[in-house]
Design a protein around this motif. Structure first.
Motif, PDB file in Angstrom:
ATOM      1  N   UNK A   1      -7.721  -3.162  11.225  1.00 51.19           N
ATOM      2  CA  UNK A   1      -8.206  -1.869  11.729  1.00 51.19           C
ATOM      3  C   UNK A   1      -7.069  -0.965  12.170  1.00 51.19           C
ATOM      4  N   UNK A   2      -6.090  -1.533  12.876  1.00 52.22           N
ATOM      5  CA  UNK A   2      -4.965  -0.744  13.373  1.00 52.22           C
ATOM      6  C   UNK A   2      -4.121  -0.178  12.236  1.00 52.22           C
ATOM      7  N   UNK A   3      -3.935  -0.953  11.198  1.00 50.48           N
ATOM      8  CA  UNK A   3      -3.147  -0.486  10.046  1.00 50.48           C
ATOM      9  C   UNK A   3      -3.847   0.666   9.338  1.00 50.48           C
ATOM     10  N   UNK A   4      -5.150   0.541   9.168  1.00 54.98           N
ATOM     11  CA  UNK A   4      -5.914   1.616   8.520  1.00 54.98           C
ATOM     12  C   UNK A   4      -5.909   2.867   9.399  1.00 54.98           C
TER      13      UNK A   4
ATOM     14  N   UNK B   1      -8.737   1.268 -10.698  1.00 53.72           N
ATOM     15  CA  UNK B   1      -8.058   1.881  -9.561  1.00 53.72           C
ATOM     16  C   UNK B   1      -8.880   1.695  -8.289  1.00 53.72           C
ATOM     17  N   UNK B   2     -10.202   1.859  -8.407  1.00 48.73           N
ATOM     18  CA  UNK B   2     -11.073   1.679  -7.247  1.00 48.73           C
ATOM     19  C   UNK B   2     -10.980   0.261  -6.712  1.00 48.73           C
TER      20      UNK B   2
ATOM     21  N   UNK C   1      -7.120  -2.105   0.907  1.00 48.99           N
ATOM     22  CA  UNK C   1      -7.601  -1.775   2.247  1.00 48.99           C
ATOM     23  C   UNK C   1      -8.278  -2.969   2.916  1.00 48.99           C
ATOM     24  N   UNK C   2      -8.851  -3.875   2.132  1.00 45.58           N
ATOM     25  CA  UNK C   2      -9.465  -5.074   2.691  1.00 45.58           C
ATOM     26  C   UNK C   2      -8.421  -5.967   3.359  1.00 45.58           C
ATOM     27  N   UNK C   3      -7.205  -5.915   2.848  1.00 43.65           N
ATOM     28  CA  UNK C   3      -6.122  -6.736   3.405  1.00 43.65           C
ATOM     29  C   UNK C   3      -5.548  -6.140   4.695  1.00 43.65           C
TER      30      UNK C   3
ATOM     31  N   UNK D   1      -9.419  11.738  12.666  1.00 44.01           N
ATOM     32  CA  UNK D   1      -9.505  10.741  11.596  1.00 44.01           C
ATOM     33  C   UNK D   1     -10.923  10.190  11.524  1.00 44.01           C
ATOM     34  N   UNK D   2     -11.293   9.773  10.342  1.00 44.75           N
ATOM     35  CA  UNK D   2     -12.539   9.039  10.154  1.00 44.75           C
ATOM     36  C   UNK D   2     -12.326   7.625  10.700  1.00 44.75           C
ATOM     37  N   UNK D   3     -13.251   7.154  11.503  1.00 44.09           N
ATOM     38  CA  UNK D   3     -13.079   5.849  12.139  1.00 44.09           C
ATOM     39  C   UNK D   3     -13.462   4.688  11.227  1.00 44.09           C
ATOM     40  N   UNK D   4     -14.168   4.967  10.152  1.00 37.20           N
ATOM     41  CA  UNK D   4     -14.612   3.897   9.264  1.00 37.20           C
ATOM     42  C   UNK D   4     -14.172   4.180   7.829  1.00 37.20           C
ATOM     43  N   UNK D   5     -13.101   3.535   7.443  1.00 37.49           N
ATOM     44  CA  UNK D   5     -12.618   3.630   6.059  1.00 37.49           C
ATOM     45  C   UNK D   5     -12.806   2.251   5.436  1.00 37.49           C
ATOM     46  N   UNK D   6     -13.817   2.124   4.608  1.00 38.25           N
ATOM     47  CA  UNK D   6     -14.141   0.820   4.024  1.00 38.25           C
ATOM     48  C   UNK D   6     -14.441   0.967   2.533  1.00 38.25           C
ATOM     49  N   UNK D   7     -14.978  -0.078   1.951  1.00 37.98           N
ATOM     50  CA  UNK D   7     -15.266  -0.066   0.508  1.00 37.98           C
ATOM     51  C   UNK D   7     -16.245   1.044   0.142  1.00 37.98           C
ATOM     52  N   UNK D   8     -17.248   1.265   0.996  1.00 38.66           N
ATOM     53  CA  UNK D   8     -18.231   2.322   0.718  1.00 38.66           C
ATOM     54  C   UNK D   8     -17.567   3.701   0.739  1.00 38.66           C
ATOM     55  N   UNK D   9     -16.657   3.909   1.698  1.00 38.15           N
ATOM     56  CA  UNK D   9     -15.955   5.191   1.789  1.00 38.15           C
ATOM     57  C   UNK D   9     -15.122   5.420   0.524  1.00 38.15           C
TER      58      UNK D   9
END
Length: 211
Positions: free
Chosen positions: A125-128, A112-113, A120-122, A82-90
Motif C-alpha cells: 500500500x505504501x509503495x502504491x 500490457x494490462x 502493482x500486485x507486488x 491521490x486516489x486511495x484505491x489503485x487495484x486491478x479493477x482501477x
C-alpha cells in the motif's frame, strides 16, 4: 519560448492575494484542462483535483494551513489528491477507456494490462501511495506553468495538515487523500515579495552536459 520564460520569471510564490479579485471562468477552464492533460506514469491518472471556491471553508482551512492566509485570500484553492484505491479493477477501467477511445484490440491491450496488474500486485500500500504522490507533483509543476502563462498568481503549498483538509472537505468519503494545495488568484499590490528578485542557482551549477 521567450514569452514562456518571461512568464516563468514573472511568477513567484504569492504571500498575499487580492481577495477582491476572482479568476475568470475561461482561465479556470484552461487550468482544469491542463490538469487533465498532465503526464502521469502509465497514463493511469491516479490523481484528482478539488476546486474550492467557498470563503467560509477557505477561512476554516487557514487553521489547518499553519496560519497561511493565502488560503483564505485566494480566488480559488486547488487541492491535489491521490486516489486511495489503485487495484486491478482501477487498472482494468483504464484499459477499457483506451479501447473505447482508440479502438485498440484486446490482443494488444491484454498483455500490457496483465503486466501492470502483476506489477502493482507486488507493491504494498505504501509503495502504491508513494507512486501516486509522485504523479501529484508532476501535476503541480504543470499547473504552475499554466498559471504563469495565464498571468494568474499561485502559491504551491506542502505546509498543511492533510488529514484535517480531508475531514473538513469529506475527501475520504470520495476515496481521496490530499497531497498538495495550490491557492490561485491575483497578487495583492502590497505583497512585497512580488518585487524581490528570484534567487536561483546559476545555469553552470544546475545543468550538466554530456556529449
Amino acid at each position: 519560448m521567450a514569452d514562456i520564460i518571461k512568464d516563468l520569471e514573472w511568477r513567484y510564490a504569492v504571500k498575499k492575494f487580492d481577495s477582491s479579485k476572482e479568476i475568470e471562468v475561461s482561465k479556470l477552464e484552461r487550468i482544469k484542462k491542463a490538469f487533465i492533460l498532465t503526464a502521469t506514469s502509465y497514463g493511469l491518472q491516479p490523481i484528482k483535483m478539488v476546486v474550492l471556491k467557498n470563503k467560509d471553508l477557505q477561512e476554516q482551512l487557514v487553521e489547518f494551513s499553519y496560519g497561511q492566509r493565502q488560503v483564505a485570500q485566494a480566488s480559488h484553492i486547488l487541492i491535489l489528491c491521490i486516489e486511495k484505491k489503485i487495484d486491478a479493477d482501477y487498472i482494468s477501467s483504464y484499459f477499457k477507456k483506451v479501447k473505447d477511445i482508440r479502438g485498440t484490440s484486446d490482443s494488444v491491450l491484454e498483455p500490457f494490462k496483465k503486466e501492470l496488474v502483476s506489477e502493482f500486485t507486488k507493491m504494498d500500500t505504501k509503495q502504491i501511495e508513494q507512486w501516486a504522490i509522485n504523479q501529484v507533483y508532476l501535476a503541480m509543476g504543470n499547473l504552475l506553468t499554466i498559471c504563469a502563462v495565464e498571468q494568474l498568481d499561485a502559491c504551491p503549498m506542502e505546509g498543511f495538515i492533510p488529514e484535517r483538509y480531508d475531514e473538513l472537505l469529506n475527501l475520504s468519503s470520495k476515496g481521496l487523500a490530499s497531497v498538495l494545495v495550490l491557492p490561485i488568484g491575483y497578487r495583492a499590490e502590497d505583497d512585497m515579495f512580488s518585487e524581490l528578485k528570484k534567487v536561483r542557482r546559476d545555469m553552470e551549477n544546475s545543468i550538466i552536459y554530456i556529449s
